[in-house]
Write an enzyme that holds these catalytic residues in place. Structure first.
Site, PDB file in Angstrom:
ATOM      1  N   CYS A  96      36.040  18.517  -2.211  1.00  0.00           N
ATOM      2  CA  CYS A  96      35.250  17.682  -1.305  1.00  0.00           C
ATOM      3  C   CYS A  96      35.984  17.568   0.027  1.00  0.00           C
ATOM      4  O   CYS A  96      37.172  17.257   0.068  1.00  0.00           O
ATOM      5  CB  CYS A  96      35.035  16.328  -1.967  1.00  0.00           C
ATOM      6  N   GLU A  97      35.286  17.876   1.109  1.00  0.00           N
ATOM      7  CA  GLU A  97      35.971  17.913   2.403  1.00  0.00           C
ATOM      8  C   GLU A  97      36.256  16.523   2.954  1.00  0.00           C
ATOM      9  O   GLU A  97      37.013  16.389   3.917  1.00  0.00           O
ATOM     10  CB  GLU A  97      35.181  18.742   3.423  1.00  0.00           C
ATOM     11  N   HIS A  98      35.691  15.497   2.352  1.00  0.00           N
ATOM     12  CA  HIS A  98      35.961  14.139   2.831  1.00  0.00           C
ATOM     13  C   HIS A  98      37.248  13.559   2.255  1.00  0.00           C
ATOM     14  O   HIS A  98      37.853  12.684   2.858  1.00  0.00           O
ATOM     15  CB  HIS A  98      34.788  13.217   2.491  1.00  0.00           C
ATOM     16  N   HIS A  99      37.636  14.020   1.055  1.00  0.00           N
ATOM     17  CA  HIS A  99      38.813  13.450   0.402  1.00  0.00           C
ATOM     18  C   HIS A  99      39.819  14.513  -0.044  1.00  0.00           C
ATOM     19  O   HIS A  99      40.864  14.167  -0.586  1.00  0.00           O
ATOM     20  CB  HIS A  99      38.390  12.633  -0.828  1.00  0.00           C
ATOM     21  N   GLN A 138      28.695  19.122  -1.625  1.00  0.00           N
ATOM     22  CA  GLN A 138      27.903  19.813  -2.647  1.00  0.00           C
ATOM     23  C   GLN A 138      26.572  20.331  -2.098  1.00  0.00           C
ATOM     24  O   GLN A 138      26.111  21.413  -2.475  1.00  0.00           O
ATOM     25  CB  GLN A 138      27.663  18.861  -3.827  1.00  0.00           C
ATOM     26  N   HIS A 166      32.250  14.327  -9.085  1.00  0.00           N
ATOM     27  CA  HIS A 166      33.163  14.252  -7.942  1.00  0.00           C
ATOM     28  C   HIS A 166      34.309  13.309  -8.276  1.00  0.00           C
ATOM     29  O   HIS A 166      34.086  12.126  -8.523  1.00  0.00           O
ATOM     30  CB  HIS A 166      32.408  13.756  -6.703  1.00  0.00           C
ATOM     31  N   CYS A 168      36.465  12.151  -6.339  1.00  0.00           N
ATOM     32  CA  CYS A 168      36.644  11.087  -5.342  1.00  0.00           C
ATOM     33  C   CYS A 168      35.787   9.881  -5.698  1.00  0.00           C
ATOM     34  O   CYS A 168      36.056   8.771  -5.256  1.00  0.00           O
ATOM     35  CB  CYS A 168      36.333  11.584  -3.931  1.00  0.00           C
TER      36      CYS A 168
HETATM   37 ZN    ZN Z   1      34.768  12.945  -1.590  1.00  0.00          ZN
END
Ligand code: ZN
Length: 208
Positions: A96-99, A138, A166, A168
């Site tokens: 996941c590119e956010h976390h 995703q 996920h 995260c």
């Molecule tokens: Zn994430």
């Protein structure tokens, strides 16, 4: 002595395998800063090689950034199949590119060939893998697989469904362990024909 990348850990002091396009030393330096930031002793036995290990891991988990996904979309010669093809339960593991935390699940790919153009079944898994081994969300992972297949193979239609957990979400925050995020991307005939879509969904769901 092997010069290739090995899954076994390199010995202390031995140079790690080169990864074209990846600055392993820079990643390792960042990991050292994280360890310092959380108050760890970067010199203690269990952590001494951690920055280098994590650098190797991130190089591997982002290897798809340095691959051309269209290489997996070359039709098999001499085939004349025009019925729906479904490959389900392709294991996907992405970040996941956010976390920068993993999300892991299954990808199902359906397409209806045109002009007898079909792909080797392993190519669909390789296509999914190339896009999964990148920093992703995703939704984009799902549509990139669908678009590359639709543009490259020029079939009647493509449907991609991904179900993933996920970490995260499951490790922190709302802690919804086991919650699955489901995304789909429809192209061509799957978008316009609800019966075709329903047929593919029932075949995908036809498992335990
Ligand atoms: Zn994430």
């Amino acid at each position: 002595m092997s010069t290739g990348y090995s899954a076994t850990e390199p010995d202390e002091g031995k140079a790690v395998a080169a990864r074209p396009g990846v600055d392993l030393a820079k990643i390792a330096e960042g990991v050292r800063l994280i360890l310092e930031g959380i108050g760890e002793d970067t010199e203690r036995e269990g952590l001494r090689r951690t920055p280098d290990r994590v650098a190797e891991m991130y190089a591997e988990l982002t290897a798809g950034m340095r691959e051309d996904p269209t290489q997996h979309v070359s039709p098999l010669p001499g085939d004349k199949h025009d019925e729906m093809v479904i490959v389900r339960d392709i294991h996907v593991a992405s970040l996941c590119e956010h976390h920068l935390a993993p999300f892991v699940g299954r990808c199902h790919i359906a397409y209806i060939p045109k002009g007898g153009r079909i792909l080797g079944l392993s190519k669909l898994a390789r296509l999914a893998e190339t896009f999964a081994r990148r920093l992703q969300v995703q939704e984009r992972l799902t549509s990139e697989i669908a678009d590359t297949l639709y543009d490259g193979l020029k079939p009647v239609g493509v449907m991609v469904v991904i179900e993933a957990e996920h970490t995260c979400m499951s490790l922190r925050g709302v802690k919804k362990t086991g919650a699955l995020t489901i995304t789909s991307a429809l192209r061509g005939g799957f978008r316009t024909d609800s019966r075709t879509r329903a047929e593919a969904m029932s075949l995908i769901r036809g498992r335990e």
